[in-house]
Enzyme design. Structure first.
Site, PDB file in Angstrom:
ATOM      1  CG  PHE A   8      -2.178   0.788   1.051  1.00  0.00           C
ATOM      2  CD1 PHE A   8      -3.081   0.506   0.038  1.00  0.00           C
ATOM      3  CD2 PHE A   8      -2.452   1.841   1.907  1.00  0.00           C
ATOM      4  CE1 PHE A   8      -4.243   1.263  -0.115  1.00  0.00           C
ATOM      5  CE2 PHE A   8      -3.602   2.606   1.768  1.00  0.00           C
ATOM      6  CZ  PHE A   8      -4.505   2.315   0.754  1.00  0.00           C
ATOM      7  CE  LYS A 127      10.107  -3.560 -12.433  1.00  0.00           C
ATOM      8  NZ  LYS A 127       9.277  -2.484 -11.948  1.00  0.00           N
ATOM      9  CD  GLU A 151      -1.120  -3.505 -20.111  1.00  0.00           C
ATOM     10  OE1 GLU A 151      -1.825  -4.272 -20.756  1.00  0.00           O
ATOM     11  OE2 GLU A 151      -0.036  -3.049 -20.534  1.00  0.00           O
ATOM     12  CB  VAL A 154       5.907  -3.858 -19.566  1.00  0.00           C
ATOM     13  CG1 VAL A 154       6.717  -3.225 -20.697  1.00  0.00           C
ATOM     14  CG2 VAL A 154       6.554  -5.164 -19.120  1.00  0.00           C
ATOM     15  CD  GLU A 211      14.290   3.233  -6.405  1.00  0.00           C
ATOM     16  OE1 GLU A 211      14.482   3.132  -5.193  1.00  0.00           O
ATOM     17  OE2 GLU A 211      13.171   3.251  -6.929  1.00  0.00           O
ATOM     18  CG  ASP A 222      13.340  -1.179 -14.475  1.00  0.00           C
ATOM     19  OD1 ASP A 222      12.544  -1.727 -13.700  1.00  0.00           O
ATOM     20  OD2 ASP A 222      12.992  -0.391 -15.385  1.00  0.00           O
ATOM     21  CE  LYS A 226       9.943  -1.758 -16.383  1.00  0.00           C
ATOM     22  NZ  LYS A 226      10.353  -0.364 -16.279  1.00  0.00           N
ATOM     23  N   GLY A 319       4.497   5.924 -12.234  1.00  0.00           N
ATOM     24  CA  GLY A 319       3.640   6.911 -11.571  1.00  0.00           C
ATOM     25  C   GLY A 319       2.521   6.223 -10.822  1.00  0.00           C
TER      26      GLY A 319
HETATM   27  N1  LIG Z   1       5.929   3.238  -8.755  1.00  0.00           N
HETATM   28  C1  LIG Z   1       5.750   2.978 -10.036  1.00  0.00           C
HETATM   29  O1  LIG Z   1       5.602   3.886 -10.856  1.00  0.00           O
HETATM   30  C2  LIG Z   1       5.694   1.546 -10.516  1.00  0.00           C
HETATM   31  C3  LIG Z   1       5.432   1.275 -11.877  1.00  0.00           C
HETATM   32  C4  LIG Z   1       5.326  -0.057 -12.306  1.00  0.00           C
HETATM   33  C5  LIG Z   1       5.499  -1.086 -11.401  1.00  0.00           C
HETATM   34  N2  LIG Z   1       5.796  -0.787 -10.084  1.00  0.00           N
HETATM   35  C6  LIG Z   1       5.961  -1.892  -9.146  1.00  0.00           C
HETATM   36  O2  LIG Z   1       4.889  -1.848  -8.208  1.00  0.00           O
HETATM   37  C7  LIG Z   1       5.334  -2.305  -6.937  1.00  0.00           C
HETATM   38  C8  LIG Z   1       5.031  -1.242  -5.889  1.00  0.00           C
HETATM   39  O3  LIG Z   1       5.717  -0.043  -6.204  1.00  0.00           O
HETATM   40  P1  LIG Z   1       5.540   1.266  -5.306  1.00  0.00           P
HETATM   41  O4  LIG Z   1       6.142   2.374  -6.076  1.00  0.00           O
HETATM   42  O5  LIG Z   1       4.132   1.359  -4.827  1.00  0.00           O
HETATM   43  O6  LIG Z   1       6.481   0.920  -4.069  1.00  0.00           O
HETATM   44  P2  LIG Z   1       6.440   1.588  -2.591  1.00  0.00           P
HETATM   45  O7  LIG Z   1       5.846   2.951  -2.668  1.00  0.00           O
HETATM   46  O8  LIG Z   1       7.797   1.394  -2.043  1.00  0.00           O
HETATM   47  O9  LIG Z   1       5.392   0.675  -1.792  1.00  0.00           O
HETATM   48  C9  LIG Z   1       5.655  -0.662  -1.485  1.00  0.00           C
HETATM   49  C10 LIG Z   1       4.582  -1.163  -0.554  1.00  0.00           C
HETATM   50  O10 LIG Z   1       4.813  -2.549  -0.311  1.00  0.00           O
HETATM   51  C11 LIG Z   1       4.838  -2.761   1.099  1.00  0.00           C
HETATM   52  N3  LIG Z   1       5.650  -3.924   1.447  1.00  0.00           N
HETATM   53  C12 LIG Z   1       6.990  -3.996   1.659  1.00  0.00           C
HETATM   54  N4  LIG Z   1       7.330  -5.266   1.985  1.00  0.00           N
HETATM   55  C13 LIG Z   1       6.183  -5.979   2.005  1.00  0.00           C
HETATM   56  C14 LIG Z   1       5.868  -7.330   2.320  1.00  0.00           C
HETATM   57  N5  LIG Z   1       6.811  -8.198   2.674  1.00  0.00           N
HETATM   58  N6  LIG Z   1       4.565  -7.729   2.268  1.00  0.00           N
HETATM   59  C15 LIG Z   1       3.587  -6.864   1.935  1.00  0.00           C
HETATM   60  N7  LIG Z   1       3.822  -5.565   1.620  1.00  0.00           N
HETATM   61  C16 LIG Z   1       5.100  -5.144   1.645  1.00  0.00           C
HETATM   62  C17 LIG Z   1       5.366  -1.477   1.674  1.00  0.00           C
HETATM   63  O11 LIG Z   1       5.061  -1.392   3.066  1.00  0.00           O
HETATM   64  P3  LIG Z   1       5.956  -0.488   4.086  1.00  0.00           P
HETATM   65  O12 LIG Z   1       5.657   0.929   3.701  1.00  0.00           O
HETATM   66  O13 LIG Z   1       5.490  -0.838   5.416  1.00  0.00           O
HETATM   67  O14 LIG Z   1       7.378  -0.879   3.796  1.00  0.00           O
HETATM   68  C18 LIG Z   1       4.580  -0.476   0.827  1.00  0.00           C
HETATM   69  O15 LIG Z   1       3.259  -0.373   1.293  1.00  0.00           O
HETATM   70  C19 LIG Z   1       6.825  -2.633  -7.095  1.00  0.00           C
HETATM   71  O16 LIG Z   1       6.965  -4.006  -7.335  1.00  0.00           O
HETATM   72  C20 LIG Z   1       7.232  -1.823  -8.317  1.00  0.00           C
HETATM   73  O17 LIG Z   1       8.315  -2.406  -9.022  1.00  0.00           O
HETATM   74  C21 LIG Z   1       5.880   0.489  -9.638  1.00  0.00           C
END
Ligand SMILES: NC(=O)c1ccc[n+]([C@@H]2O[C@H](COP(=O)([O-])OP(=O)(O)OC[C@H]3O[C@@H](n4cnc5c(N)ncnc54)[C@H](OP(=O)(O)O)[C@@H]3O)[C@@H](O)[C@H]2O)c1
Length: 340
Positions: A8, A127, A151, A154, A211, A222, A226, A319
């Site tokens: 979340f 991913k 979806e 990527v 990052e 990364d 994909k 995003g």
């Molecule tokens: N951001 C993007 O634009 C984007 C685009 C495409 C794909 N993605 C993918 O989507 C996923 C989420 O990205 P995000 O940007 O939302 O990351 P994020 O903001 O870092 O959020 C990650 C979430 O996962 C939780 N988490 C961490 N370890 C966990 C576990 N063991 N079990 C359950 N939940 C856990 C975190 O909780 P805590 O806060 O408590 O650590 C946080 O709520 C990633 O796999 C990323 O590669 C992201």
């Protein structure tokens, strides 16, 4: 549709926000009503309620700190273990948006396996499990007549996966090649605007594209993940990172960029998947190639097909709402196939 959200953060909250803001529109246009029945984070709590959790309260609680701040009501359950919550909570779909691990795919793989074992469809932004284990997961899903959709993995909500797998199903795709990493494209664009690699990287970090440790982006890993997803999803070909030729952008100098410019070309980090394998390489593209005109953090993909020639999609690759949009598109695809 009862949903469990694992993760979340940006993406999980983005989806929740969209489901809340568009609830009426989704009901009117698609007959779609979603209810979040479980949410898990890594360190900020895991909660479930069979009658549904209120999205504004979830967002309030997480913005305050953690789910201890979620208002108590009869039937609310708190867990220490996401897998246990998944097993014990009745839901239609598991949405996986916890952090990606490209080596082990964990903990997402365990979440997905537990969900499939208990009869839940899968929609994932993560991913790792798709890049590593799609055939295995598809087998588990098919045995139970469940779907696994990805979806968001990527190009966020820019529909690369649906285009490659579903919309072009009648074509033979010869290659899917694209700019699949926004950070590196931003850096290359800024280098072309005269910045050094270091200055462009720092700017990308300040803007939140890169990052603190940018290795996965700038070394091409990364984009390689994909490519593995496109190989598995579009070409039905299981591969590992070690099967791909991967070169990032760290070796590219301003002199290289300038030489390309003089020749009327542009460097792009091109990720390519074909029926024979994949690669990630910096490539000098002529300006006649549509990918050469994709600047900044934008992503793009070209499908080279037999019947349609080349088709290029250009759009956001990351995003909160953009990735939430991809998850929603997958949920709606599952919704359309459910018996009425
Ligand atoms: N951001 C993007 O634009 C984007 C685009 C495409 C794909 N993605 C993918 O989507 C996923 C989420 O990205 P995000 O940007 O939302 O990351 P994020 O903001 O870092 O959020 C990650 C979430 O996962 C939780 N988490 C961490 N370890 C966990 C576990 N063991 N079990 C359950 N939940 C856990 C975190 O909780 P805590 O806060 O408590 O650590 C946080 O709520 C990633 O796999 C990323 O590669 C992201």
């Amino acid at each position: 549709m009862r949903l469990i959200l694992i993760g979340f953060g940006n993406v999980g909250q983005g989806l929740a926000q969209i489901l809340h803001d568009k609830a009426e529109d989704l009901k009117n246009r698609h007959g779609f009503e979603a209810q979040i029945v479980g949410v898990a984070t890594g360190s900020r709590g895991i909660i479930a309620h069979h009658a549904g959790l209120a999205i504004p309260d979830l967002l309030d609680a997480i913005s305050t700190d953690n789910f201890d701040h979620y208002p108590y009501s009869d039937g609310l359950r708190r867990y220490d273990d996401a897998v246990q919550m998944i097993r014990e909570t009745q839901a239609d779909v598991l949405v996986e948006a916890s952090p990606t691990n490209l080596n082990t795919a964990q903990p997402a793989l365990a979440h997905i396996e537990a969900a499939l074992a208990t009869g839940k469809h899968i929609v994932t932004a993560n991913k790792g499990p798709i890049a590593r284990d799609l055939p295995h997961l598809r087998q588990l899903a098919q045995a139970k007549q469940l779907q696994i959709r990805f979806e968001a993995t990527v190009m966020a909500g820019t529909p690369s996966i649906a285009t490659g797998i579903e919309l072009l199903a009648g074509c033979t795709i010869k290659e899917a090649r694209g700019i699949l990493n926004g950070t590196t494209n931003y850096i290359l664009t800024q280098m072309e605007n005269g910045l050094s690699y270091q200055a462009a990287l720092q700017q990308a970090q300040e803007l939140g594209y890169a990052e603190t440790d940018p290795t996965a982006d700038v070394e091409g890993w990364d984009a390689a993940a994909k490519v593995l997803i496109l190989l598995a999803g579009v070409f039905g070909k299981q591969a590992q990172v070690s099967d791909l030729a991967v070169t990032g952008i760290t070796g590219i100098t301003q002199a290289d960029i300038e030489n390309a410019k003089q020749a009327g070309e542009r460097y792009k980090l091109i990720a390519s998947a074909t029926p024979h394998g994949g690669s990630v390489q910096p490539v000098r593209l002529p300006l006649s190639n549509p990918l050469a005109h994709v600047g900044g953090a934008t992503n793009a993909i070209t499908f080279a097909t037999d019947l349609m020639g080349d088709i290029t999609l250009i759009g956001a690759g990351a995003g909160k709402l953009e990735t939430g949009s991809a998850l929603l598109a997958d949920l709606l695809a599952i919704h359309r196939l459910r018996p009425v």
